[in-house]
Design an enzyme around this catalytic site. Sequence first.
Site, PDB file in Angstrom:
ATOM      1  N   ASP A  58      55.876  84.350  44.335  1.00  0.00           N
ATOM      2  CA  ASP A  58      56.645  83.851  43.595  1.00  0.00           C
ATOM      3  C   ASP A  58      57.085  82.511  44.408  1.00  0.00           C
ATOM      4  OD1 ASP A  58      58.962  84.090  41.421  1.00  0.00           O
ATOM      5  OD2 ASP A  58      60.236  84.293  43.128  1.00  0.00           O
TER       6      ASP A  58
ATOM      7  N   GLU B 273      53.407  82.899  39.105  1.00  0.00           N
ATOM      8  CA  GLU B 273      54.213  82.676  37.660  1.00  0.00           C
ATOM      9  C   GLU B 273      53.912  81.156  37.366  1.00  0.00           C
ATOM     10  OE1 GLU B 273      58.016  84.571  37.148  1.00  0.00           O
ATOM     11  OE2 GLU B 273      58.760  82.803  36.315  1.00  0.00           O
TER      12      GLU B 273
ATOM     13  N   ASP C  76      63.053  87.954  45.124  1.00  0.00           N
ATOM     14  CA  ASP C  76      61.827  87.216  45.265  1.00  0.00           C
ATOM     15  C   ASP C  76      60.692  87.757  45.386  1.00  0.00           C
ATOM     16  OD1 ASP C  76      63.435  84.353  45.679  1.00  0.00           O
ATOM     17  OD2 ASP C  76      64.322  85.838  46.857  1.00  0.00           O
TER      18      ASP C  76
END
Lengths: 170, 170
Positions: free
Chosen positions: A7, A67, A140
């Site tokens: 992330d 992502e 996170d």
Amino acid sequence: MRVLGIDCGSERTGYGVIETDGKTHELLAAGVIRTSAKEAPEKRLLRIAMGLREVMEKFSPQAAAVEEVFHGVNAKAALKLAQVRGVALLTAAEAGVPVGEYSPLEIKTSVVGYGRAEKRQVQLMLQSLLRLDRRLDSKDASDAVAVAVCHATRAVALLQTGFSGRGVGA
Amino acid sequence: MRVLGIDCGSERTGYGVIETDGKTHELLAAGVIRTSAKEAPEKRLLRIAMGLREVMEKFSPQAAAVEEVFHGVNAKAALKLAQVRGVALLTAAEAGVPVGEYSPLEIKTSVVGYGRAEKRQVQLMLQSLLRLDRRLDSKDASDAVAVAVCHATRAVALLQTGFSGRGVGA
């Protein structure tokens, strides 16, 4: 299969490593690489690269997942994030690890079964999926584990249908 | 002082190395690192990192300079560019080379004396400043040399006034 989820964030980059057969997942590690705003941008990126390399060396993942960068909200923040993402992709390539890229919608859908799920729902679902004693308290790290689970689920589905392992948004 | 200018791009990343005292500049190298759209994003970033590392190893620059990412025109393209930029900043940090960041306006002003100069004017001015037989024909290499010249000019001015070497946009 061992999957590393990342992330990205210039201040806080989360990571999560799972061992998975696509249906049941075991959490091997989760954490956050932190950088200081006092440091020059290139030094922060170096710190993130070193942290990710350490994780990859320790756990030898067979795949990584990130992502997609979300643009629209704050262009400057998105660009900073993309710089970190470039570094994350690079460290994976250096380790010979293929990378899957997924949208927030795909990640939430694969973890919760609902694309507009709240952060807290994702955390609770991860706790259940990974049979953890308690929620992953870092947002996170939790987001990183979620993208790893998404990749695990998708990769098995893709293997079954014969497609390659890169996410739709690639 | 030896300065490496980098013009980031996921398909074509230009580089230019100059030896400079802040007023007169000598061009040591200029070129382009190309990647193929057929390759996975992380492999393209790896190719760019390897290319930049090779240049840094060969020329041992004392400073590097990059253009700020321009957001607004095309968000997706800007994010791709930012990923490359993250990789460029990382390779500089790995080599212990500090990085200056400059806006297109600052670069054109320092090369041509006019912030809205045309590409061709920049190329002609570089040809004159560097006493080259002909124009740098690659736009990417030319842009990279321009940011190196900008850094050289600014760094000397900043040394004289006692500021650090990071550009205004940092």
